[in-house]
Design an enzyme around this catalytic site. Structure first.
Site, mmCIF file in Angstrom:
data_model
loop_
_atom_site.group_PDB
_atom_site.id
_atom_site.type_symbol
_atom_site.label_atom_id
_atom_site.label_comp_id
_atom_site.label_asym_id
_atom_site.label_seq_id
_atom_site.Cartn_x
_atom_site.Cartn_y
_atom_site.Cartn_z
ATOM 1 N N HIS A 59 0.871 -1.191 0.000
ATOM 2 C CA HIS A 59 0.000 0.000 0.000
ATOM 3 C C HIS A 59 0.901 1.232 0.000
ATOM 4 C CE1 HIS A 59 -3.931 2.005 1.321
ATOM 5 N NE2 HIS A 59 -3.035 2.975 1.387
ATOM 6 N N HIS A 61 1.580 5.076 -2.011
ATOM 7 C CA HIS A 61 1.113 6.114 -2.932
ATOM 8 C C HIS A 61 2.287 6.551 -3.804
ATOM 9 C CE1 HIS A 61 -2.820 6.177 -1.093
ATOM 10 N NE2 HIS A 61 -2.218 6.119 0.080
ATOM 11 N N GLY A 66 -2.157 12.935 -1.014
ATOM 12 C CA GLY A 66 -2.405 14.108 -0.174
ATOM 13 C C GLY A 66 -3.154 15.211 -0.877
ATOM 14 N N GLU A 68 -4.615 17.355 1.091
ATOM 15 C CA GLU A 68 -5.722 17.565 2.026
ATOM 16 C C GLU A 68 -5.637 18.881 2.789
ATOM 17 O OE1 GLU A 68 -5.243 13.841 3.956
ATOM 18 O OE2 GLU A 68 -6.530 12.799 2.548
ATOM 19 N N THR A 97 -7.017 9.816 -1.501
ATOM 20 C CA THR A 97 -8.096 10.799 -1.427
ATOM 21 C C THR A 97 -8.365 11.446 -2.784
ATOM 22 O OG1 THR A 97 -6.999 11.366 0.649
ATOM 23 C CG2 THR A 97 -8.938 12.659 0.067
ATOM 24 N N TYR A 128 -10.336 6.608 -3.278
ATOM 25 C CA TYR A 128 -11.271 6.621 -2.144
ATOM 26 C C TYR A 128 -12.730 6.471 -2.578
ATOM 27 C CZ TYR A 128 -8.414 8.331 1.889
ATOM 28 O OH TYR A 128 -7.551 8.471 2.932
ATOM 29 N N ARG A 161 -13.654 11.770 4.730
ATOM 30 C CA ARG A 161 -13.204 12.035 3.359
ATOM 31 C C ARG A 161 -13.750 11.007 2.363
ATOM 32 N NH1 ARG A 161 -7.171 11.665 5.401
ATOM 33 N NH2 ARG A 161 -8.351 10.198 6.702
ATOM 34 N N ARG A 225 -5.233 2.322 13.661
ATOM 35 C CA ARG A 225 -5.276 3.781 13.796
ATOM 36 C C ARG A 225 -5.924 4.262 15.084
ATOM 37 N NH1 ARG A 225 -7.383 6.379 8.852
ATOM 38 N NH2 ARG A 225 -7.109 8.294 10.026
ATOM 39 N N ASP A 283 1.949 2.779 3.691
ATOM 40 C CA ASP A 283 1.209 3.976 3.253
ATOM 41 C C ASP A 283 2.204 5.028 2.757
ATOM 42 O OD1 ASP A 283 -1.112 5.337 2.677
ATOM 43 O OD2 ASP A 283 -1.581 5.873 4.755
HETATM 44 ZN ZN ZN Z 1 -5.681 5.263 3.527
#
Ligand code: ZN
Length: 387
Positions: A59, A61, A66, A68, A97, A128, A161, A225, A283
């Site tokens: 996972h 990116h 981002g 955000e 996102t 997302y 989100r 989390r 991530d």
């Molecule tokens: Zn995520």
């Protein structure tokens, strides 16, 4: 040809002192006392070192993520050198996102670029949002027509989100991903981004209870989390589901109740979760936003693939998780769950992806990807095109 001799090998199962012979990007043999004439083969004496499979980070990116906190908070692309320093020889790239200024075409191009630079890559379709935006018009077509696409994600639920997907929308998406996976011989996994919302795993539990889609079709991520989600994750994994921990973190998250991955692994194993159900991912290059009480973004950091292995190391050195068990969460488990052929194991016929660790403190000493040295005795031997 490359022959790694005299290392203490974990395949990730403990194999003892055996030699690893590689050629043409593949592992040919993993056996004691392999001998090859020096004119045909580089022989590397790894006596005293620990050899493990190259790490799989499922996972990341890779294209950056981002945004955000506005345009200036869009995060940068993954640099090859970060993957090398992290011992990561396989990444699964995904969008997050932002699925507007970041596109699947761009994601696929970046993945192919990293492949050319020396590591192995796969990608997930969508981001997302639900309904999913795909490359070719449908999830099934993406899975059937694009070799690198192995599943869907990261689809956001229980998050401010997310697109607040309904049960029907979510089931339809999972069903298409399952069918596309079956037809293409891929996992068709649905990678679920979990937010801090009260609903937690509600939607996933409902799908498993009310439809024929099995729990194993899903890989819910960010399970560490917050404390409540972590407990839900234990129940989900004990019921046969998979859970994915996120290793990139900042002190503010831990202070807020995020479970440190190394400790979370120990706790899940103690709670009776099978080690085979757990994965860690970084991530990497995702943004790490902090929000105030009103939900306003007040700070943004960047995730790192170099955060992946340190949590495995901490699990071994601080939490006393056996190395062969801890290694699985970033090698054999993601390779099996995501059906990444040739990945995650040191075994004949598999890809020649290997990391050498120092004994005792388990620092990354050397990295081999598809049979080529990317790092040797702490020195990087490759870098990205523009690094
Ligand atoms: Zn995520």
């Amino acid at each position: 040809m490359l022959l790694i001799k005299n290392a203490e090998v974990y395949t990730p199962a403990r194999a003892g002192r055996v030699d690893v012979l590689m050629a043409g990007g593949r592992i040919l043999r993993v056996e004691p006392e392999i001998r090859m004439p020096a004119e045909y083969c580089e022989v590397f004496d790894a006596a005293g070192l620990v050899a493990v499979p190259g790490f799989v980070d499922a996972h990341v990116h890779i294209l950056g993520g981002g945004g955000e906190g506005g345009y200036a908070t869009r995060t940068p692309e993954l640099a090859l050198s970060d993957a090398i320093r992290g011992g990561v020889t396989t990444v699964v790239g995904c969008l997050g996102t932002d699925g507007v200024t970041r596109s699947l075409a761009g994601l696929l191009a970046k993945a192919r670029g990293l492949d050319e630079e020396g590591i192995s890559t796969f990608v997930l379709t969508g981001h997302y949002a639900v309904p999913l935006q795909t490359l070719t018009g449908s999830i099934e077509r993406d899975l059937l027509f694009v070799d690198k696409i192995i599943g869907v994600g990261e689809v956001a639920i229980s998050d401010h989100r997310s697109t607040q997907p309904t049960f029907d929308e979510f089931v339809r998406l999972a069903a298409e991903s399952r069918r596309g996976g079956i037809l293409s011989g891929k996992a068709g996994i649905v990678n679920i981004h979990l937010g801090d919302g009260r609903r937690g795993l509600d939607l996933l539990r409902r799908v498993i209870a009310e439809t024929e889609i099995p729990a194993t079709q899903f890989l819910p991520t960010h399970i560490n989390r917050n404390p409540g989600l972590f407990e839900e994750g234990i129940a989900h994994a004990k019921g046969g589901g998979f859970v994915d921990f996120t290793t990139s973190s900042i002190p503010a998250y831990i202070a807020d109740g995020e479970v440190k991955c190394s400790q979370g692994l120990r706790r899940m194993l103690d709670a009776g979760v099978a080690g085979t159900q757990i994965t860690f991912t970084s991530d990497g290059q995702g943004s790490l936003p902090t929000f105030d009480e009103q939900g306003r973004t007040v700070g943004v950091g960047v995730g790192r693939v170099t955060s992946l292995f340190p949590e495995v190391r901490d699990a071994v050195l601080q939490e006393r998780v056996p190395l062969d068990v801890a290694l699985r969460v970033i090698t054999a488990n993601p390779a099996r769950i995501l059906k990444l052929r040739g990945k995650g194991q040191l075994a004949a016929g598999h890809d020649a992806d290997l990391v050498l660790l120092t004994p005792g403190d388990l620092e990354i000493h050397s990295v081999v990807a598809r049979g080529r040295w990317l790092m040797k005795a702490g020195a990087a031997l490759a870098r990205g095109t523009f690094e």
